[in-house]
Design an enzyme around this catalytic site. Structure first.
Site, PDB file in Angstrom:
ATOM      1  N   GLU A  96       0.770  -1.232   0.000  1.00  0.00           N
ATOM      2  CA  GLU A  96       0.000   0.000   0.000  1.00  0.00           C
ATOM      3  C   GLU A  96       0.811   1.297   0.000  1.00  0.00           C
ATOM      4  OE1 GLU A  96      -3.493   0.060  -0.239  1.00  0.00           O
ATOM      5  OE2 GLU A  96      -3.001  -2.012  -0.747  1.00  0.00           O
ATOM      6  N   SER A 152     -57.326 -26.450   8.293  1.00  0.00           N
ATOM      7  CA  SER A 152     -58.280 -26.514   9.408  1.00  0.00           C
ATOM      8  C   SER A 152     -57.766 -25.891  10.694  1.00  0.00           C
ATOM      9  CB  SER A 152     -58.665 -27.973   9.675  1.00  0.00           C
ATOM     10  OG  SER A 152     -59.380 -28.506   8.585  1.00  0.00           O
TER      11      SER A 152
END
Length: 775
Positions: free
Chosen positions: A132, A412
């Site tokens: 970097e 149901s």
């Protein structure tokens, strides 16, 4: 024309008097130059004169702009506020707890552990510098060349890294946003200059290494070492350090699991850089081999499997209260959930046990279970599916949450809402005035609004044109409840269900209990409209709580890492239905578990309802449910495929609510309620039918005595076949007198001969065995 030093009469324009003082001579020279300039300008053409004037104006303008820029830089520098790096809040890991305070999970989209620079190996430090900012220690805190290149990139597009050094990257990551603009770049420059003046290179590098993002949710080198190598940062070697450093330029683009070739090329670039800055010898470089990198784990959450789904629900609830994930991680929140450790264990054990021995055609079945505390709505247990990185019984990973993010028809198991609506209307002296002991139509087939409705084929032995509502519920007769919904009003049923706990909008934001046009038909009476498992558990909890509804919730509280309260749940109970309605609906549900073959251990009284979604006129079912409760807990279980596709039982027949859902529900309830007291439930009917409505004497549920041989929780190899036990007796249905011979109700009961057997209020020549269905 050069100036001359001449005295007296011989002087000409432009000559300087040598006897004059110094200032006078300067003034004479200036006048001479101006005169010469005027002569030159006078000799120019008009066009050249205008050009000259333009050049002079441009020079003055550029000078003014330069002066303003310098002033702006000075002011920008002077007024740029730079918090001390140690005072900048960093995202942290959040802790999710069970209701007792024990840790369920530690999660975080920002996995970070702060480490001092002296714990970071030199190889990691120099690999990062090689990747970097190779001049980090020798150059000032900012790179003018890199900054100009980055500014051009920000304006015209291009490499988003832009060439900034480590100090500037730290500033951008910590103090600024990712905005690409000249003003942001200028501010980055000013802050970097200030930090460089106040902090040493090693301090800045330490801050950078603890904040920079490495991908896979890992911030800082310590988290990155775990994410990619499952190692402590102190154990990272040079080859591994180069892998980590290679990630910084583009964490996703250089992840070895996703882009192996790009990652390998960048790794070589880093190692070559280490050689160039003399922190790796060429001989050592030649021996380097690309290291093994572990595959990625969960994306941002430190959980897998069903717990991953549960944690997602916790975050979704916090989001609904305005607490974002950033808030959670910025504050390192400790989140105390409602999940009961014992209940959750009972849920997972019930799932694991019941679904341990599936046939090949059952392995595509999905399942979900939710349990709620009726007293306050707290979710006690939650199983939404196999979740992250865990394969289901079909051998596939399924990320879907079937407990709260999927809507499926309840069949149901929705009938109790229909009955609650009917009874509520009776109390208001509206509608037909039915109570649970009223006689209604339960024929095998009937026509409603021009549509033929039939009961499940397994329910034919129980179908009758004259049956009490209580027994229609027990036998789960579709024709009865569709007709009740049509008479009472489908919209009223939807309203009741919503007030009891069924959410008005689904996970996608569309209204529930209605079709795409916003209409609700009588099919709501038997559960044609989809709901979630969480809805069902919460809706039935309202029945268990005497008609008082509480919104289901997952989070009790959230506190910051410093111990300050950040969120506290507040309950807002509401009266959804009259307590007499809840009582009488409960009465009709109390016989169901024993009748369907999954009575709770020790004869514990419970209320339950099974349900299925029918396909192909009863030949197949796509969804099967069991929902039920005691005063301590309400639980809902669903199985299906998530689509309208057939599900089978162990014998290859249609799967019913009494099968896998019923056995799972029983296993959970028995496990959670073991050693808990037997809580009393409804015993006496409290709502009577309107005058003139045909009815039997007040309904009393059958005694809840344990069966002579408790049903096994292990899967049955012929769960759809009728059991070989004796016919239904008074232990499962009370002995009741025959219906009266006349009635003013809309359905006329048909009296039978006294020689008929009374099977739960249904007169038949002989009592049929328990049906294979159960919903």
């Amino acid at each position: 024309m050069s100036e001359r030093l001449v005295k007296g009469r011989d002087r000409r324009p432009g000559d300087v008097d040598p006897d004059a003082g110094a200032l006078s001579r300067l003034w004479q020279r200036r006048k001479a130059r101006r005169a010469a300039t005027k002569r030159r300008v006078a000799a120019m053409s008009p066009g050249r004169r205008w050009l000259r004037r333009g050049g002079i104006a441009a020079t003055w303008f550029l000078g003014l702009v330069s002066l303003m820029c310098i002033a702006a830089l000075v002011m920008f520098y002077a007024f740029t506020d730079v918090p001390r790096p140690e005072d900048v809040p960093l995202k942290q890991i959040a802790t999710i707890e069970y209701s007792d305070g024990s840790v369920m999970a530690r999660v975080g989209q920002v996995d970070r552990t702060i480490v001092s620079l002296n714990k970071v190996p030199d190889s990691v430090r120099w690999a990062v510098i090689a990747a970097e900012d190779r001049g980090f220690y020798s150059e000032p805190g900012v790179s003018i060349k890199g900054t100009l290149r980055a500014a051009v990139s920000d304006v015209f597009g291009g490499d988003t890294q832009g060439g900034s050094g480590i100090t500037q990257q730290y500033v951008k990551n910590t103090y600024l946003t990712a905005e690409r603009s000249l003003s942001r770049k200028l501010k980055e420059l000013m802050i970097a200059i200030k930090l460089s003046r106040e902090y040493s290179k090693n301090q800045i590098l330490e801050y950078y290494l603890n904040t920079v993002y490495f991908g896979r949710g890992a911030y800082g080198v310590a988290a990155a070492a775990r994410a990619y190598f499952n190692k402590d940062i102190t154990k990272i070697d040079t080859a591994q350090a180069a892998v980590l450093a290679a990630l910084l330029r583009d964490p996703n683009g250089y992840d070895p699991a996703q882009h192996p070739q790009a990652a390998h090329d960048r790794w070589n670039y880093v190692l070559d850089g280490m050689v160039s800055i003399k922190h790796l010898t060429a001989e050592e470089r030649a021996t380097m081999q690309y290291p093994a990198v572990k595959p990625p784990d969960s994306k941002g959450l430190g959980t897998t499997g069903p717990t991953w789904l549960l944690v997602n629900r916790v975050f979704a609830e916090l989001q609904a209260h305005g607490i974002s994930e950033n808030d959670v991680y910025d504050n390192g929140l400790v989140i105390r959930t409602t999940i009961d450790r014992r209940a959750q264990r009972a849920a997972t054990n019930a799932i694991d046990t019941t679904f341990a021995d599936l046939t090949p055609q059952q392995r595509s079945i999905k399942k979900a279970l939710v349990a709620v505390n009726p007293a306050n709505g707290a979710v006690l247990a939650y199983y939404g599916g196999t979740g992250l990185n865990v394969k289901g019984t079909d051998g596939k990973v399924d990320y879907n949450d079937y407990a709260s993010q999927g809507l499926r028809p309840p069949g149901s198991s929705f009938k109790p809402y229909t009955l609650a609506t009917v009874l509520s209307q009776t109390l208001k002296k509206r509608g037909p005035g039915y109570a649970i002991n009223s006689y209604v139509d339960g024929s095998v087939c009937t026509t409603i609004q021009g549509i033929q409705i039939c009961n499940d084929p397994s329910d034919k032995p129980y179908s009758s044109p004259s049956i009490t509502i209580a027994n229609a519920m027990k036998f789960s007769l579709n024709t009865t409840f569709d007709e009740l919904a049509a008479k009472i009003g489908p919209n009223k049923v939807a309203t009741t269900a919503h007030t009891m706990g069924v959410q008005e909008k689904g996970p996608d934001g569309t209204p529930t209990l209605a079709n795409k046009n916003g209409d609700t038909g009588f099919g709501i009476g038997i559960g044609d409209y989809p709901v979630t498992v969480l809805d069902q558990a919460d809706g039935f909890a309202t029945l268990a709580n005497g008609g008082v509804a509480n919104d289901a919730y997952f989070v009790q509280s959230a506190t910051t890492s410093g111990g300050q309260t950040y969120y506290q749940h507040e309950s807002h109970p509401t009266r959804a239905i009259d307590k007499r309605v809840a009582n009488d609906v409960t009465l009709t549900l109390e016989p169901v578990a024993q009748f369907s073959g999954f009575a709770l251990d020790g004869g514990r009284v419970c209320a339950a309802k099974t349900g299925t979604k029918d396909l192909n006129n009863g030949n197949d079912n796509s969804d099967a449910w069991t929902v039920g409760y005691t005063p301590q807990v309400s639980a809902a279980v669903w199985v299906g495929t998530g689509y309208s596709r057939p599900i089978k039982n162990a014998s290859g027949g249609a799967e019913y609510g009494k099968d896998l859902p019923g056995r799972t529900w029983k296993a959970f309830m028995d496990g959670y309620l073991a050693n808990k007291p037997m809580a009393p439930m409804a015993t006496t009917q409290q709502i009577q039918p309107a005058p003139g409505v045909s009815s039997q004497p007040s309904y009393t549920p059958p005694p809840s005595t344990p069966p002579t041989s408790a049903p096994s929780s292990a899967p049955s190899k012929s769960s759809s076949a009728p059991p070989t036990s004796s016919p239904v007796t008074s232990s499962s249905a009370p002995t009741l007198p025959p219906p009266p011979s006349s009635s003013s109700s809309t359905t006329t009961p048909a009296p039978g001969p006294t020689t008929q057997a009374n099977c739960g209020g249904l007169l038949q020549p002989t009592c049929p065995p328990t049906p294979p269905g159960g919903g």
